[in-house]
Design a protein around this motif. Structure first.
Motif: not given
Length: 221
Positions: A35, A39-41, A103, A206-207
């Motif tokens: 996840l 979300r690129r966290r 991000v 999403v990406w």
């Protein structure tokens, strides 16, 4: 019994099946990491490492004297690989931690050349590792264990690089991983792999959407 001992030994009993809670908890950490990756966290990497450490002990059932005495050397080995590659990914993404959007990476296509190399790497890695895992005594079919290990390595590296295609590699891993884990009796991991499969498809789209928005914003600027 302290918390660490409980986490290591506690079991969930469903009928005549015993499932280690650390298998469940380790996979939940993996899902949380996925996840965070979507979300690129940056926190996705350390969270994933915790899950990898737990699952390493799960897949060496005979070594750690768990209820399931089956060793999946590819599954266990890939947890160590995950930790090593995750440290690399953590470093790569942390270089952008001062971004105003917080991000860590901008998704992009890997390109045809890299896609060909990834495909060759999947096949070549599987062929190379199958006899090695066979000699170690891994669970049959050994090629599936080798496929999962190789795909996991390439997918994790692709995530670190920000290649959107890495999500599709995970899909290929999950398709093979679910039946292997069911046949080996790792039911909790197999169930989580089903969720992973759906989740990785969502992550891919999403990406893709993020890429399109970035391209549109660049065109309008």
């Amino acid at each position: 019994m302290n918390v660490i001992e409980w986490l290591f030994d506690a079991q969930l009993h469903i009928g005549n099946q015993a499932i280690l809670w650390r298998e469940i908890v380790g996979n939940m950490f993996g899902l949380a990491s996925a996840l965070g990756g979507m979300r690129r966290r940056i926190w996705a990497w350390p969270v994933g490492i915790v899950g990898n450490a737990l699952l390493f002990t799960v897949f060496l059932g005979a070594v750690f004297d768990t209820p399931n005495p089956i060793n999946l050397y590819g599954q266990a080995g890939r947890q160590l690989m995950f930790i090593a590659v995750s440290i690399y990914g953590w470093y790569q993404w942390s270089r952008s931690r001062n971004s105003p959007t917080h991000v860590a990476v901008a998704p992009r296509w890997a390109g045809n050349r890299v896609r060909i190399l990834l495909g060759l790497g999947m096949v070549g890695g599987t062929l190379l590792l199958t006899p090695i895992f066979t000699a170690l005594g891994s669970f049959e079919p050994v090629w599936a264990d080798a496929w999962i290990f190789t795909g996991s390595l390439l997918a994790t590296y692709g995530m670190a690089k920000g290649w959107t295609e890495f999500w599709l590699i995970w899909v290929a891993v999950d398709i093979v991983g679910v039946p292997l884990l069911v046949s080996a009796g790792y039911y909790a991991s197999a169930l989580l792999y089903v969720f992973y499969g759906v989740f990785t498809l969502i992550g891919f789209f999403v990406w893709m959407r993020v890429q399109r928005r970035a391209k549109l914003a660049t065109a309008l600027s």
